[in-house]
Write a protein that holds these residues in place. Structure first.
Motif, PDB file in Angstrom:
ATOM      1  N   PHE A  60       0.811  -1.214   0.000  1.00  0.00           N
ATOM      2  CA  PHE A  60       0.000   0.000   0.000  1.00  0.00           C
ATOM      3  C   PHE A  60       0.847   1.269   0.000  1.00  0.00           C
ATOM      4  O   PHE A  60       0.317   2.364   0.087  1.00  0.00           O
ATOM      5  CB  PHE A  60      -0.947  -0.015   1.202  1.00  0.00           C
ATOM      6  CG  PHE A  60      -1.888  -1.185   1.156  1.00  0.00           C
ATOM      7  CD1 PHE A  60      -2.988  -1.170   0.317  1.00  0.00           C
ATOM      8  CD2 PHE A  60      -1.654  -2.316   1.913  1.00  0.00           C
ATOM      9  CE1 PHE A  60      -3.847  -2.257   0.246  1.00  0.00           C
ATOM     10  CE2 PHE A  60      -2.493  -3.414   1.852  1.00  0.00           C
ATOM     11  CZ  PHE A  60      -3.597  -3.377   1.016  1.00  0.00           C
ATOM     12  N   LEU A  61       2.160   1.105  -0.087  1.00  0.00           N
ATOM     13  CA  LEU A  61       3.083   2.234  -0.153  1.00  0.00           C
ATOM     14  C   LEU A  61       3.646   2.322  -1.557  1.00  0.00           C
ATOM     15  O   LEU A  61       3.854   1.303  -2.208  1.00  0.00           O
ATOM     16  CB  LEU A  61       4.237   2.050   0.839  1.00  0.00           C
ATOM     17  CG  LEU A  61       3.878   1.813   2.296  1.00  0.00           C
ATOM     18  CD1 LEU A  61       5.131   1.517   3.089  1.00  0.00           C
ATOM     19  CD2 LEU A  61       3.157   3.015   2.857  1.00  0.00           C
ATOM     20  N   HIS A  62       3.903   3.526  -2.017  1.00  0.00           N
ATOM     21  CA  HIS A  62       4.532   3.734  -3.320  1.00  0.00           C
ATOM     22  C   HIS A  62       5.559   4.833  -3.174  1.00  0.00           C
ATOM     23  O   HIS A  62       5.410   5.731  -2.348  1.00  0.00           O
ATOM     24  CB  HIS A  62       3.490   4.088  -4.376  1.00  0.00           C
ATOM     25  CG  HIS A  62       2.615   2.917  -4.724  1.00  0.00           C
ATOM     26  ND1 HIS A  62       1.553   2.546  -3.944  1.00  0.00           N
ATOM     27  CD2 HIS A  62       2.678   2.032  -5.741  1.00  0.00           C
ATOM     28  CE1 HIS A  62       0.986   1.476  -4.482  1.00  0.00           C
ATOM     29  NE2 HIS A  62       1.652   1.148  -5.568  1.00  0.00           N
ATOM     30  N   ALA A  63       6.590   4.762  -3.976  1.00  0.00           N
ATOM     31  CA  ALA A  63       7.695   5.716  -3.877  1.00  0.00           C
ATOM     32  C   ALA A  63       7.173   7.150  -3.977  1.00  0.00           C
ATOM     33  O   ALA A  63       6.546   7.506  -4.975  1.00  0.00           O
ATOM     34  CB  ALA A  63       8.714   5.454  -4.979  1.00  0.00           C
ATOM     35  N   PRO A  64       7.412   7.968  -2.945  1.00  0.00           N
ATOM     36  CA  PRO A  64       6.846   9.322  -2.938  1.00  0.00           C
ATOM     37  C   PRO A  64       7.439  10.235  -4.005  1.00  0.00           C
ATOM     38  O   PRO A  64       6.822  11.226  -4.379  1.00  0.00           O
ATOM     39  CB  PRO A  64       7.161   9.843  -1.532  1.00  0.00           C
ATOM     40  CG  PRO A  64       8.263   8.996  -1.042  1.00  0.00           C
ATOM     41  CD  PRO A  64       8.154   7.672  -1.734  1.00  0.00           C
ATOM     42  N   ASP A  65       8.608   9.912  -4.509  1.00  0.00           N
ATOM     43  CA  ASP A  65       9.226  10.772  -5.517  1.00  0.00           C
ATOM     44  C   ASP A  65       8.912  10.305  -6.936  1.00  0.00           C
ATOM     45  O   ASP A  65       9.436  10.862  -7.891  1.00  0.00           O
ATOM     46  CB  ASP A  65      10.741  10.808  -5.311  1.00  0.00           C
ATOM     47  CG  ASP A  65      11.367   9.420  -5.302  1.00  0.00           C
ATOM     48  OD1 ASP A  65      10.603   8.445  -5.206  1.00  0.00           O
ATOM     49  OD2 ASP A  65      12.594   9.328  -5.398  1.00  0.00           O
ATOM     50  N   SER A  66       8.054   9.308  -7.082  1.00  0.00           N
ATOM     51  CA  SER A  66       7.734   8.784  -8.405  1.00  0.00           C
ATOM     52  C   SER A  66       6.231   8.627  -8.565  1.00  0.00           C
ATOM     53  O   SER A  66       5.656   7.621  -8.159  1.00  0.00           O
ATOM     54  CB  SER A  66       8.428   7.442  -8.616  1.00  0.00           C
ATOM     55  OG  SER A  66       8.009   6.869  -9.830  1.00  0.00           O
ATOM     56  N   ILE A  67       5.599   9.620  -9.181  1.00  0.00           N
ATOM     57  CA  ILE A  67       4.151   9.552  -9.411  1.00  0.00           C
ATOM     58  C   ILE A  67       3.828   8.462 -10.430  1.00  0.00           C
ATOM     59  O   ILE A  67       2.758   7.869 -10.403  1.00  0.00           O
ATOM     60  CB  ILE A  67       3.583  10.920  -9.836  1.00  0.00           C
ATOM     61  CG1 ILE A  67       2.058  10.926  -9.777  1.00  0.00           C
ATOM     62  CG2 ILE A  67       4.017  11.306 -11.216  1.00  0.00           C
ATOM     63  CD1 ILE A  67       1.517  11.553  -8.564  1.00  0.00           C
ATOM     64  N   GLY A  68       4.772   8.163 -11.317  1.00  0.00           N
ATOM     65  CA  GLY A  68       4.551   7.120 -12.313  1.00  0.00           C
ATOM     66  C   GLY A  68       4.402   5.748 -11.688  1.00  0.00           C
ATOM     67  O   GLY A  68       3.667   4.899 -12.206  1.00  0.00           O
ATOM     68  N   HIS A  69       5.089   5.520 -10.571  1.00  0.00           N
ATOM     69  CA  HIS A  69       5.013   4.230  -9.882  1.00  0.00           C
ATOM     70  C   HIS A  69       3.589   3.925  -9.449  1.00  0.00           C
ATOM     71  O   HIS A  69       3.034   2.875  -9.770  1.00  0.00           O
ATOM     72  CB  HIS A  69       5.966   4.258  -8.686  1.00  0.00           C
ATOM     73  CG  HIS A  69       6.060   2.962  -7.955  1.00  0.00           C
ATOM     74  ND1 HIS A  69       6.261   2.900  -6.598  1.00  0.00           N
ATOM     75  CD2 HIS A  69       5.984   1.676  -8.375  1.00  0.00           C
ATOM     76  CE1 HIS A  69       6.296   1.628  -6.225  1.00  0.00           C
ATOM     77  NE2 HIS A  69       6.136   0.874  -7.283  1.00  0.00           N
ATOM     78  N   ILE A  70       2.979   4.849  -8.736  1.00  0.00           N
ATOM     79  CA  ILE A  70       1.610   4.601  -8.283  1.00  0.00           C
ATOM     80  C   ILE A  70       0.630   4.686  -9.448  1.00  0.00           C
ATOM     81  O   ILE A  70      -0.343   3.939  -9.503  1.00  0.00           O
ATOM     82  CB  ILE A  70       1.200   5.554  -7.135  1.00  0.00           C
ATOM     83  CG1 ILE A  70      -0.121   5.075  -6.533  1.00  0.00           C
ATOM     84  CG2 ILE A  70       1.138   6.987  -7.609  1.00  0.00           C
ATOM     85  CD1 ILE A  70      -0.502   5.717  -5.244  1.00  0.00           C
ATOM     86  N   PHE A  71       0.889   5.559 -10.412  1.00  0.00           N
ATOM     87  CA  PHE A  71      -0.026   5.702 -11.543  1.00  0.00           C
ATOM     88  C   PHE A  71      -0.172   4.395 -12.314  1.00  0.00           C
ATOM     89  O   PHE A  71      -1.284   3.935 -12.570  1.00  0.00           O
ATOM     90  CB  PHE A  71       0.448   6.821 -12.483  1.00  0.00           C
ATOM     91  CG  PHE A  71      -0.396   6.957 -13.711  1.00  0.00           C
ATOM     92  CD1 PHE A  71      -1.643   7.548 -13.645  1.00  0.00           C
ATOM     93  CD2 PHE A  71       0.051   6.465 -14.928  1.00  0.00           C
ATOM     94  CE1 PHE A  71      -2.438   7.652 -14.784  1.00  0.00           C
ATOM     95  CE2 PHE A  71      -0.729   6.564 -16.067  1.00  0.00           C
ATOM     96  CZ  PHE A  71      -1.980   7.160 -15.995  1.00  0.00           C
ATOM     97  N   PHE A  72       0.939   3.768 -12.675  1.00  0.00           N
ATOM     98  CA  PHE A  72       0.855   2.547 -13.465  1.00  0.00           C
ATOM     99  C   PHE A  72       0.359   1.353 -12.643  1.00  0.00           C
ATOM    100  O   PHE A  72      -0.360   0.489 -13.172  1.00  0.00           O
ATOM    101  CB  PHE A  72       2.193   2.244 -14.140  1.00  0.00           C
ATOM    102  CG  PHE A  72       2.442   3.156 -15.305  1.00  0.00           C
ATOM    103  CD1 PHE A  72       1.664   3.073 -16.445  1.00  0.00           C
ATOM    104  CD2 PHE A  72       3.432   4.118 -15.236  1.00  0.00           C
ATOM    105  CE1 PHE A  72       1.871   3.927 -17.518  1.00  0.00           C
ATOM    106  CE2 PHE A  72       3.654   4.978 -16.307  1.00  0.00           C
ATOM    107  CZ  PHE A  72       2.875   4.880 -17.455  1.00  0.00           C
ATOM    108  N   ASN A  73       0.694   1.300 -11.363  1.00  0.00           N
ATOM    109  CA  ASN A  73       0.141   0.234 -10.525  1.00  0.00           C
ATOM    110  C   ASN A  73      -1.369   0.367 -10.401  1.00  0.00           C
ATOM    111  O   ASN A  73      -2.104  -0.611 -10.526  1.00  0.00           O
ATOM    112  CB  ASN A  73       0.784   0.239  -9.139  1.00  0.00           C
ATOM    113  CG  ASN A  73       2.083  -0.521  -9.086  1.00  0.00           C
ATOM    114  OD1 ASN A  73       2.348  -1.397  -9.892  1.00  0.00           O
ATOM    115  ND2 ASN A  73       2.912  -0.189  -8.122  1.00  0.00           N
ATOM    116  N   MET A  74      -1.855   1.578 -10.157  1.00  0.00           N
ATOM    117  CA  MET A  74      -3.292   1.771  -9.998  1.00  0.00           C
ATOM    118  C   MET A  74      -4.025   1.646 -11.330  1.00  0.00           C
ATOM    119  O   MET A  74      -5.182   1.221 -11.368  1.00  0.00           O
ATOM    120  CB  MET A  74      -3.582   3.127  -9.345  1.00  0.00           C
ATOM    121  CG  MET A  74      -3.053   3.233  -7.911  1.00  0.00           C
ATOM    122  SD  MET A  74      -3.624   1.934  -6.799  1.00  0.00           S
ATOM    123  CE  MET A  74      -2.209   0.845  -6.711  1.00  0.00           C
TER     124      MET A  74
END
Length: 172
Positions: free
Chosen positions: A83-97
């Motif tokens: 449930f955590l995603h790298a705070p400096d990478s919006i792409g990380h959470i974007f592609f996972n979600m």
């Protein structure tokens, strides 16, 4: 038996238990479990960015950390890191979600909410255990891991197995 001899590759095949999802262009309707997973992931991500001390505390206690043997043995981290995603990478959470949004509703409708959630968390835990194993044998360096990528890739594999004719368009 070859790949092309199997029942599901034949024209007109339909399982006696379910029908394969029909292809349609458009956005999937959210199901309850997927909606809550999206809300939790995005909320934790933005809470960690907006309230820095809270973000530091959350990441310190809930990321999968292999730099310390004691922290690597804390069992809750096997689930919480998802449930955590790298705070400096919006792409990380974007592609996972994005993966969760497009693959999750199909699997949740097929299995139901509880079984889907168990599968989602199981895939994430399996990814964490694989990471711990690869660090233990020296294949990967010790570090921290966050993100739902293990769960998303597990969902992708499930869709490929359960719905072999499932079409995914990736447009950029």
């Amino acid at each position: 038996m070859g790949l092309y001899d199997r029942d599901y590759t034949q024209d007109g095949y339909q399982s006696r238990f379910h029908r394969a999802p029909q292809m349609r262009l458009g956005f999937p309707r959210l199901t309850p479990t997927v909606k809550w997973l999206l809300i939790i992931n995005v909320s934790v991500f933005f809470a960690g960015i907006i309230i820095k001390p809270l973000g530091v505390l959350i990441y310190r206690w809930f990321q999968l950390d292999t730099t310390s043997f004691a922290r690597a043995l804390q069992v809750w981290r096997l689930v919480s890191y998802q449930f955590l995603h790298a705070p400096d990478s919006i792409g990380h959470i974007f592609f996972n979600m994005l993966g969760l949004y497009f693959l999750g509703p199909t699997l949740e409708r097929y299995w139901g909410g509880r079984k889907f959630l168990r599968f989602y968390l199981f895939c994430g835990v399996t990814g964490a255990l694989l990471y711990l194993f690869l660090v233990a044998v020296g294949f990967l360096p010790a570090g921290v891991m966050v993100g739902a990528s293990g769960a998303i890739l597990g969902m992708l594999a499930a869709c490929a197995i359960l719905f072999p004719h499932f079409v995914v368009f990736i447009l950029f």
